[in-house]
Write a protein that holds these residues in place. Structure first.
Motif, PDB file in Angstrom:
ATOM      1  N   PRO A  22      -6.242   8.092 123.041  1.00 11.08           N
ATOM      2  CA  PRO A  22      -5.380   8.437 121.907  1.00 11.08           C
ATOM      3  C   PRO A  22      -4.081   7.623 121.884  1.00 11.08           C
ATOM      4  O   PRO A  22      -3.541   7.269 122.925  1.00 11.08           O
ATOM      5  CB  PRO A  22      -5.062   9.916 122.144  1.00 11.08           C
ATOM      6  N   VAL A  23      -3.617   7.341 120.681  1.00 14.66           N
ATOM      7  CA  VAL A  23      -2.338   6.657 120.472  1.00 14.66           C
ATOM      8  C   VAL A  23      -1.283   7.724 120.219  1.00 14.66           C
ATOM      9  O   VAL A  23      -1.471   8.610 119.388  1.00 14.66           O
ATOM     10  CB  VAL A  23      -2.429   5.685 119.277  1.00 14.66           C
ATOM     11  N   ARG A  24      -0.156   7.640 120.932  1.00 15.66           N
ATOM     12  CA  ARG A  24       0.920   8.620 120.765  1.00 15.66           C
ATOM     13  C   ARG A  24       2.150   8.041 120.068  1.00 15.66           C
ATOM     14  O   ARG A  24       2.918   8.771 119.474  1.00 15.66           O
ATOM     15  CB  ARG A  24       1.334   9.179 122.123  1.00 15.66           C
ATOM     16  N   GLY A  25       2.345   6.734 120.187  1.00 14.78           N
ATOM     17  CA  GLY A  25       3.516   6.108 119.571  1.00 14.78           C
ATOM     18  C   GLY A  25       3.147   4.787 118.934  1.00 14.78           C
ATOM     19  O   GLY A  25       2.281   4.062 119.437  1.00 14.78           O
ATOM     20  N   ILE A  26       3.812   4.488 117.817  1.00 19.75           N
ATOM     21  CA  ILE A  26       3.546   3.243 117.092  1.00 19.75           C
ATOM     22  C   ILE A  26       4.796   2.871 116.295  1.00 19.75           C
ATOM     23  O   ILE A  26       5.533   3.753 115.854  1.00 19.75           O
ATOM     24  CB  ILE A  26       2.306   3.435 116.188  1.00 19.75           C
ATOM     25  N   HIS A  27       5.057   1.559 116.150  1.00 17.34           N
ATOM     26  CA  HIS A  27       6.277   1.135 115.461  1.00 17.34           C
ATOM     27  C   HIS A  27       6.087  -0.274 114.907  1.00 17.34           C
ATOM     28  O   HIS A  27       5.558  -1.150 115.594  1.00 17.34           O
ATOM     29  CB  HIS A  27       7.459   1.160 116.445  1.00 17.34           C
ATOM     30  N   PHE A  28       6.531  -0.498 113.650  1.00 19.17           N
ATOM     31  CA  PHE A  28       6.491  -1.821 113.039  1.00 19.17           C
ATOM     32  C   PHE A  28       7.673  -2.664 113.492  1.00 19.17           C
ATOM     33  O   PHE A  28       8.791  -2.163 113.661  1.00 19.17           O
ATOM     34  CB  PHE A  28       6.600  -1.715 111.504  1.00 19.17           C
ATOM     35  N   HIS A  29       7.455  -3.966 113.602  1.00 19.35           N
ATOM     36  CA  HIS A  29       8.548  -4.922 113.775  1.00 19.35           C
ATOM     37  C   HIS A  29       9.223  -5.071 112.412  1.00 19.35           C
ATOM     38  O   HIS A  29       8.563  -4.998 111.371  1.00 19.35           O
ATOM     39  CB  HIS A  29       7.998  -6.270 114.255  1.00 19.35           C
ATOM     40  N   SER A  30      10.539  -5.281 112.400  1.00 18.71           N
ATOM     41  CA  SER A  30      11.274  -5.300 111.125  1.00 18.71           C
ATOM     42  C   SER A  30      11.064  -6.570 110.306  1.00 18.71           C
ATOM     43  O   SER A  30      11.211  -6.538 109.083  1.00 18.71           O
ATOM     44  CB  SER A  30      12.763  -5.084 111.372  1.00 18.71           C
ATOM     45  N   THR A  31      10.733  -7.692 110.934  1.00 21.59           N
ATOM     46  CA  THR A  31      10.635  -8.941 110.178  1.00 21.59           C
ATOM     47  C   THR A  31       9.317  -9.691 110.364  1.00 21.59           C
ATOM     48  O   THR A  31       9.007 -10.566 109.571  1.00 21.59           O
ATOM     49  CB  THR A  31      11.781  -9.909 110.564  1.00 21.59           C
ATOM     50  N   GLN A  32       8.564  -9.384 111.398  1.00 14.94           N
ATOM     51  CA  GLN A  32       7.317 -10.098 111.659  1.00 14.94           C
ATOM     52  C   GLN A  32       6.120  -9.183 111.392  1.00 14.94           C
ATOM     53  O   GLN A  32       6.263  -7.965 111.430  1.00 14.94           O
ATOM     54  CB  GLN A  32       7.308 -10.606 113.096  1.00 14.94           C
ATOM     55  N   PRO A  33       4.938  -9.749 111.169  1.00 16.68           N
ATOM     56  CA  PRO A  33       3.761  -8.918 110.861  1.00 16.68           C
ATOM     57  C   PRO A  33       3.160  -8.301 112.126  1.00 16.68           C
ATOM     58  O   PRO A  33       1.990  -8.487 112.440  1.00 16.68           O
ATOM     59  CB  PRO A  33       2.801  -9.914 110.196  1.00 16.68           C
ATOM     60  N   LEU A  34       4.002  -7.560 112.841  1.00 12.48           N
ATOM     61  CA  LEU A  34       3.606  -6.982 114.118  1.00 12.48           C
ATOM     62  C   LEU A  34       3.835  -5.480 114.128  1.00 12.48           C
ATOM     63  O   LEU A  34       4.713  -4.973 113.446  1.00 12.48           O
ATOM     64  CB  LEU A  34       4.439  -7.586 115.261  1.00 12.48           C
ATOM     65  N   PHE A  35       3.054  -4.788 114.945  1.00  9.29           N
ATOM     66  CA  PHE A  35       3.372  -3.423 115.324  1.00  9.29           C
ATOM     67  C   PHE A  35       3.008  -3.256 116.791  1.00  9.29           C
ATOM     68  O   PHE A  35       2.246  -4.031 117.355  1.00  9.29           O
ATOM     69  CB  PHE A  35       2.715  -2.371 114.420  1.00  9.29           C
ATOM     70  N   VAL A  36       3.631  -2.272 117.413  1.00  9.44           N
ATOM     71  CA  VAL A  36       3.403  -1.989 118.830  1.00  9.44           C
ATOM     72  C   VAL A  36       2.864  -0.575 118.933  1.00  9.44           C
ATOM     73  O   VAL A  36       3.237   0.303 118.149  1.00  9.44           O
ATOM     74  CB  VAL A  36       4.703  -2.177 119.652  1.00  9.44           C
ATOM     75  N   SER A  37       1.961  -0.359 119.902  1.00  8.10           N
ATOM     76  CA  SER A  37       1.407   0.975 120.099  1.00  8.10           C
ATOM     77  C   SER A  37       1.411   1.325 121.581  1.00  8.10           C
ATOM     78  O   SER A  37       1.404   0.449 122.447  1.00  8.10           O
ATOM     79  CB  SER A  37      -0.024   1.056 119.552  1.00  8.10           C
ATOM     80  N   GLY A  38       1.421   2.625 121.853  1.00  3.73           N
ATOM     81  CA  GLY A  38       1.319   3.123 123.224  1.00  3.73           C
ATOM     82  C   GLY A  38       0.594   4.447 123.205  1.00  3.73           C
ATOM     83  O   GLY A  38       0.643   5.177 122.215  1.00  3.73           O
ATOM     84  N   GLY A  39      -0.105   4.754 124.308  1.00  3.36           N
ATOM     85  CA  GLY A  39      -0.858   5.994 124.308  1.00  3.36           C
ATOM     86  C   GLY A  39      -1.338   6.432 125.667  1.00  3.36           C
ATOM     87  O   GLY A  39      -0.757   6.083 126.698  1.00  3.36           O
ATOM     88  N   ASP A  40      -2.437   7.158 125.653  1.00  2.00           N
ATOM     89  CA  ASP A  40      -2.936   7.815 126.862  1.00  2.00           C
ATOM     90  C   ASP A  40      -3.617   6.868 127.839  1.00  2.00           C
ATOM     91  O   ASP A  40      -3.962   7.272 128.952  1.00  2.00           O
ATOM     92  CB  ASP A  40      -3.900   8.938 126.476  1.00  2.00           C
ATOM     93  N   ASP A  41      -3.831   5.615 127.445  1.00  2.00           N
ATOM     94  CA  ASP A  41      -4.439   4.644 128.361  1.00  2.00           C
ATOM     95  C   ASP A  41      -3.398   3.910 129.212  1.00  2.00           C
ATOM     96  O   ASP A  41      -3.741   2.983 129.941  1.00  2.00           O
ATOM     97  CB  ASP A  41      -5.299   3.643 127.595  1.00  2.00           C
ATOM     98  N   TYR A  42      -2.122   4.334 129.116  1.00  2.97           N
ATOM     99  CA  TYR A  42      -0.989   3.776 129.862  1.00  2.97           C
ATOM    100  C   TYR A  42      -0.645   2.347 129.413  1.00  2.97           C
ATOM    101  O   TYR A  42       0.123   1.659 130.072  1.00  2.97           O
ATOM    102  CB  TYR A  42      -1.222   3.736 131.377  1.00  2.97           C
ATOM    103  N   LYS A  43      -1.184   1.894 128.298  1.00  2.00           N
ATOM    104  CA  LYS A  43      -1.022   0.514 127.848  1.00  2.00           C
ATOM    105  C   LYS A  43      -0.143   0.440 126.611  1.00  2.00           C
ATOM    106  O   LYS A  43      -0.231   1.284 125.728  1.00  2.00           O
ATOM    107  CB  LYS A  43      -2.382  -0.103 127.519  1.00  2.00           C
ATOM    108  N   ILE A  44       0.663  -0.612 126.576  1.00  2.00           N
ATOM    109  CA  ILE A  44       1.418  -0.953 125.379  1.00  2.00           C
ATOM    110  C   ILE A  44       0.730  -2.170 124.790  1.00  2.00           C
ATOM    111  O   ILE A  44       0.495  -3.159 125.494  1.00  2.00           O
ATOM    112  CB  ILE A  44       2.883  -1.270 125.717  1.00  2.00           C
TER     113      ILE A  44
END
Length: 196
Positions: A22-44
């Motif tokens: 499962p994914v618990r956190g997610i956030h868009f970058h303000s200027t680039q076509p990126l987003f970051v995610s983090g969750g129960d697999d301990y991975k960003i």
């Protein structure tokens, strides 16, 4: 599963399934076509939504990741975890540049201040902490806004780069969320309440 939506049209644009839990956190970058995610697999994971793929994975947390956030100016990501730490990562060099320790229970959220060199975190240890990251900023980089590339200092993991400035106590239960006000020196925090 992560889904990218056009909310005005009510349509799903993309589905990202390169995940191990499962994914618990997610956030868009303000200027680039990126987003970051983090969750129960301990991975960003840092994703490019135009290329429709995960670019890379950041490893270091030892338990669930609750929240992730891009910094508004520097090539940094902050993450909060059930391993009782907050980590700051340079996503361009793909390295952890600071581990903030001090909470003694799950860290439910952590975020950068919108304009100052501060971080706020909330934990089930019933505290909200404000961290000064000005030492980390000075030590690790100077922004190069033209090229978007950092100039990295020699010692990235030195001590004193991120220090607790304030410990705010008063909640009777674990604190689930805390957020800075955009302009005033205010933090709002939310916690569970006792049930009769």
């Amino acid at each position: 599963v992560i889904q990218l939506w056009d909310y005005r049209m009510g349509t799903q644009l993309e589905r990202f399934e390169e995940l191990d839990g499962p994914v618990r956190g997610i956030h868009f970058h303000s200027t680039q076509p990126l987003f970051v995610s983090g969750g129960d697999d301990y991975k960003i994971k840092v994703w490019n939504y135009k290329q429709k793929r995960c670019l890379f994975t950041l490893l270091g947390h030892l338990d669930y990741i609750r929240t992730v956030q891009f910094h508004h100016e520097y090539p940094w990501v902050i993450s909060a975890s059930d391993d009782q730490t907050i980590r700051i990562w340079n996503w361009q060099s793909r390295s952890c540049i600071a581990v903030l320790t001090g909470h003694n229970h799950y860290v439910m959220c952590a975020s950068f201040h919108p304009t100052e060199d501060l971080v706020v975190s909330a934990s089930l240890d019933q505290t909200v902490r404000v961290w000064d990251i000005s030492g980390l900023k000075k030590k690790t980089m100077t922004p190069n806004k033209e090229e978007g590339l950092p100039r990295v200092g020699a010692d990235l993991l030195g001590t004193g780069d991120a220090v607790v400035k304030h410990v705010l106590e008063g909640h009777e239960r674990g604190v689930n969320w805390a957020a800075f006000h955009q302009t005033f020196p205010l933090i709002v925090s939310g916690a569970a309440t006792e049930r009769a």
